[in-house]
Scaffold this active site. Structure first.
Site, PDB file in Angstrom:
ATOM      1  N   HIS A  59      51.988  59.502  19.266  1.00 29.19           N
ATOM      2  CA  HIS A  59      52.167  59.172  17.845  1.00 29.19           C
ATOM      3  C   HIS A  59      53.514  59.695  17.357  1.00 29.19           C
ATOM      4  CE1 HIS A  59      47.830  59.137  18.656  1.00 29.19           C
ATOM      5  NE2 HIS A  59      47.674  58.338  17.626  1.00 29.19           N
ATOM      6  N   HIS A 193      40.056  51.581  12.134  1.00 32.35           N
ATOM      7  CA  HIS A 193      40.617  52.532  11.172  1.00 32.35           C
ATOM      8  C   HIS A 193      41.987  52.078  10.694  1.00 32.35           C
ATOM      9  CE1 HIS A 193      42.482  54.146  14.877  1.00 32.35           C
ATOM     10  NE2 HIS A 193      43.121  55.103  14.240  1.00 32.35           N
TER      11      HIS A 193
HETATM   12  C1  DHB Z   1      44.368  59.642  12.334  1.00 30.97           C
HETATM   13  C2  DHB Z   1      45.369  59.579  13.303  1.00 30.97           C
HETATM   14  C3  DHB Z   1      45.170  58.859  14.465  1.00 30.97           C
HETATM   15  O1  DHB Z   1      46.092  58.830  15.440  1.00 30.97           O
HETATM   16  C4  DHB Z   1      44.005  58.165  14.668  1.00 30.97           C
HETATM   17  O2  DHB Z   1      43.908  57.435  15.786  1.00 30.97           O
HETATM   18  C5  DHB Z   1      43.003  58.240  13.714  1.00 30.97           C
HETATM   19  C6  DHB Z   1      43.182  58.976  12.563  1.00 30.97           C
HETATM   20  C7  DHB Z   1      44.564  60.452  11.103  1.00 30.97           C
HETATM   21  O3  DHB Z   1      45.692  60.930  10.884  1.00 30.97           O
HETATM   22  O4  DHB Z   1      43.615  60.663  10.382  1.00 30.97           O
HETATM   23 FE    FE Z   2      45.796  57.425  16.934  1.00 32.40          FE
END
Ligand code: DHB
Ligand code: FE
Length: 279
Positions: A59, A193
């Site tokens: 990330h 998400h």
């Molecule tokens: C969040 C970050 C992520 O990489 C993910 O896959 C899900 C949630 C977050 O920052 O809440």
């Molecule tokens: Fe993620």
């Protein structure tokens, strides 16, 4: 011969790692989630793999926007824990397997997958949170780990079909390694998400359930989901699910689902988890 015996799909929500690291796993918000992973931890302890192949995404920690490889294989002896802004997670460094990683690279490139070789890399929550969920908090991780980082942070991410095909090639590569090794492959991220913009907090349990069902029933259907459909139906970050298809591709045609867990919410994420054994 080395064998891929099972695949694990799991979300990697960073708040899960923070809950463990800050001693909050027993709080009412978190308790149901960690309870749901208890059978998985038992399965993992019993399975005792020698090596994990961790299909995950960085990330913008190991790589930044200067350079984002589509498929990057970690060939280092050790992978330090990344500092994501509040210090590295207090978990052990991840030990790699350079010899097997070099073999995977050779086999995959000769199989016409243009992998990026990464000899130095830090690993972020995308890789460490799944380790925590399946192994708890040991002093050292109990097996070696080969990270395979997939770009899902900047458009265009690879398609689910391409990830599935790479998974199939990983199976061939592992099976052509002479050492007797038990390998478990992870696909991490997801499920539905979205963590930014006007639709932040979006989840889609129906989409997620169908995805979990079809990992064993009809993975070909999943490989036909175009990238835009993940984003539209399940939120911008649901594109991480293409990594679960790499895991599924590596298991061969027949699998048996041995465990599943689904939970909303963790942070703003629909947390999904599945264990598939190769048959
Ligand atoms: C969040 C970050 C992520 O990489 C993910 O896959 C899900 C949630 C977050 O920052 O809440
Ligand atoms: Fe993620």
């Amino acid at each position: 011969m080395a064998r891929i015996v099972a695949g694990v799909g799991t979300s990697h929500t960073p708040a899960i790692g923070a809950a463990v690291d800050n001693g909050k796993a027993d709080q009412p918000y978190w308790q149901p989630l960690f309870k749901g992973y208890e059978p998985a931890k038992q399965w993992m302890a019993k399975s005792a793999p020698d090596v994990l192949i961790m299909v995950y995404n960085d990330h913008v920690n190991a790589f930044d926007f200067k350079m984002i490889p589509t498929f990057a294989l970690g060939c280092a002896e050790e992978f330090p824990i990344a500092d994501e802004g509040w210090g590295p997670r207090p978990v052990p460094a991840v030990k790699g397997y350079p010899e097997l990683a070099a073999h995977l690279i050779q086999s995959l490139v000769l199989d016409e997958f243009d992998m990026t070789i990464v000899n130095e890399m830090q690993v972020d929550h995308g890789l460490t949170v799944p380790l925590t969920l399946l192994f708890g908090s040991p002093r050292q991780w109990p097996c070696r780990v080969i990270p395979l980082a997939v770009n899902v942070v900047q458009y265009p991410a690879p398609t689910g079909r391409r990830c599935y095909q790479l998974g199939q090639a990983i199976r061939r590569a592992v099976q052509s390694w002479q050492e007797d090794l038990k390998v478990v492959i992870f696909g991490t991220g997801g499920m539905s998400h979205q963590i930014q913009g006007p639709r932040a907090g979006l989840t889609n349990p129906a989409f997620d359930k169908a995805f979990l069902d079809d990992l064993s029933r009809d993975p070909e259907r999943l490989t036909r989901i175009p990238p835009i459909e993940y984003l539209r139906e399940a939120g911008a970050e649901a594109i991480e699910l293409v990594m679960w298809l790499m895991m599924r591709g590596a298991l061969g045609p027949k699998v048996e689902e041995v465990y599943r867990f689904y939970h909303i919410p963790a942070s703003s994420t629909a947390v999904g988890h599945i264990i598939l054994e190769s048959r």
